[in-house]
Design an enzyme around this catalytic site. Structure first.
Site, short mmCIF file in Angstrom:
data_model
loop_
_atom_site.label_atom_id
_atom_site.label_comp_id
_atom_site.label_asym_id
_atom_site.label_seq_id
_atom_site.Cartn_x
_atom_site.Cartn_y
_atom_site.Cartn_z
N ASN A 118 -42.55 63.17 -2.49
CA ASN A 118 -42.22 61.88 -1.57
C ASN A 118 -42.82 61.93 -0.25
OD1 ASN A 118 -40.85 64.05 -0.47
ND2 ASN A 118 -38.66 63.38 -1.43
N ARG A 257 -35.63 67.47 9.06
CA ARG A 257 -34.52 67.87 8.93
C ARG A 257 -33.62 67.64 10.23
NH1 ARG A 257 -35.25 67.13 4.49
NH2 ARG A 257 -35.42 68.56 2.85
N GLN A 286 -25.03 66.64 5.86
CA GLN A 286 -25.10 65.42 5.01
C GLN A 286 -24.06 65.50 3.97
OE1 GLN A 286 -29.80 64.25 5.66
NE2 GLN A 286 -28.95 64.21 3.85
N HIS A 310 -30.24 58.99 4.93
CA HIS A 310 -30.91 59.94 4.25
C HIS A 310 -31.91 59.16 3.06
CE1 HIS A 310 -32.98 64.02 3.50
NE2 HIS A 310 -33.80 63.19 3.63
#
Ligand code: NAP
Length: 360
Positions: A118, A257, A286, A310
């Site tokens: 990604n 992060r 998260q 996210h």
């Protein structure tokens, strides 16, 4: 084999859109295939606490699949005391910091991820976030939605990317893509800070200069983007002391992060104007708590916050790539074939060549 997979719930969206592969409902698209091979495949979003499905199923799980988007935190305690049969922890995506890699090494649990799957998605997102911040987009959009019209109130804090000095902290796959996508904007200069200088030909192609001292690097940048992994050397790295080395009014984009940036120090820096903007999509932890200060923090002019949940690395294009990559890793694992080396984070009790081990 028992394969446990922790994903987020997609609800109605996932039922309407089968390409939302990283949802419980669509289960990375590998459920029928795993079942046809005789494996048990358990998929859940329930990941917190000892009574969660994640922790209840863990003791007799052979392979655990997780994503960085809805991370099931595989702590040292869980690895040492609960994950008695676990042989493989597979990250469907990039970034395995939610796994205690030291404990994984101790127990000889392999940790693989779908490296590179990604990175384009994230690099595009970083450029979008920079434009959002530098051009003061969010405040302008909110004004338009409210029905107001005060161009000066927006333009007083809107700039061009052209002519700015932009630097990436971490010049690996994503950092380099970001630099290459920024070049056509004619920045004043592109900089990078990384442990290792890039090969000369790559640095020349990117038009990027290495600044080997972190405070010096930060002091030269109008815009900083963080593209390094979370490990012991980066956890809490951008704290109150380091923020003092940023140019006053710099913009900071962190899609790496959340825990690389200190939560309170970032909010204070934005509110004092030391940072003019902060954007990103990664949070510590998260899902982010409702009262997380990054949800609502603003600069003194009432803007400068472009945080999102996210999702930068989980576009539909990215989901297809990391779902395919997950299947490829599993196929190799079942057949005892070698993995693609870049996908190996730890194996046989050893760190592979990636960042995490080197910086412990
Ligand atoms: P990568 O190719 O491994 O590149 C990371 C680079 O950062 C490497 O050159 C590494 O150097 C360097 N580095 C490590 N620690 C550093 C430090 N303290 N200071 C400066 N540089 C440092 O990884 P990537 O594919 O670009 O991904 C980077 C990170 O982005 C991932 O680890 C992940 O956490 C995050 N990510 C987020 C999303 C999202 O959806 N938001 C998606 C994908 C990835 P060495 O090789 O020498 O260690």
């Amino acid at each position: 084999m028992k394969i446990l997979c922790v994903l987020y719930k997609g609800g109605k969206s996932a039922l309407q859109e089968p390409r939302l592969l990283s949802t419980v409902e669509n289960s990375l698209g590998i459920g029928p295939w795993l079942k046809s091979l005789g494996h048990e495949y358990i998929v859940t979003d329930d990941k917190e606490g000892p009574n969660s499905v994640f922790q209840r199923e863990l003791p007799d799980t052979d392979v655990l699949i997780t994503t960085p988007f809805h991370p099931a935190y595989l702590t040292g305690d869980l690895i040492r005391n609960k994950a008695k049969k676990l042989k493989l922890a597979l990250t469907a995506g990039v970034g395995s910091d939610h796994v205690d890699l030291t404990a994984a090494n101790e127990k000889k649990i392999s940790v693989f991820e779908v490296t590179g799957s990604n990175v384009t998605s994230v690099a595009e997102h970083v450029v979008m976030e920079m434009l959002n911040l530098v051009r003061n987009f969010v405040a302008a959009h909110e004004m338009s939605e409210r029905g107001d019209w005060d161009v000066s109130a927006i333009a007083r804090n809107a700039y061009d990317i052209e002519g700015k000095t932009i630097g990436t902290l971490g010049a690996g796959r994503i950092g380099r893509l970001v630099l290459s996508r920024l070049r056509p904007f004619n920045p004043k200069e592109l900089l990078y800070y990384d442990y290792n200088p890039l090969p000369d030909d790559i640095a020349t192609e990117l038009g990027a200069r290495h600044v080997p001292d972190l405070p010096e690097f930060l002091g030269q940048c109008d815009v900083v983007t963080v593209n390094a992994p979370l490990h012991d050397g980066t956890r809490g790295l951008i704290n109150g002391a380091l923020l003092q080395h940023f140019k006053k009014g710099a913009w900071l984009v962190n899609t790496a992060r959340g825990a690389i940036c200190d939560r309170i120090s970032i909010a204070e820096a934005l509110e004092s104007g030391q940072l003019n903007g902060y954007a990103g999509d990664v949070w510590d932890v998260q899902p982010a708590p409702k009262d997380h200060p990054w949800r609502t923090m603003k600069n003194p002019l009432g803007g400068g916050n472009a945080m999102t949940p996210h999702y930068s690395g989980t576009t539909l294009d990215a989901q297809k790539r990391y779902a395919d990559g997950t299947r490829d890793i599993l196929e190799r694992w079942f057949q005892g074939e070698a993995q693609v080396p870049a996908n190996v984070i730890v194996s046989d009790g050893q760190y592979a060549t990636k960042s995490y081990g080197k910086h412990k």
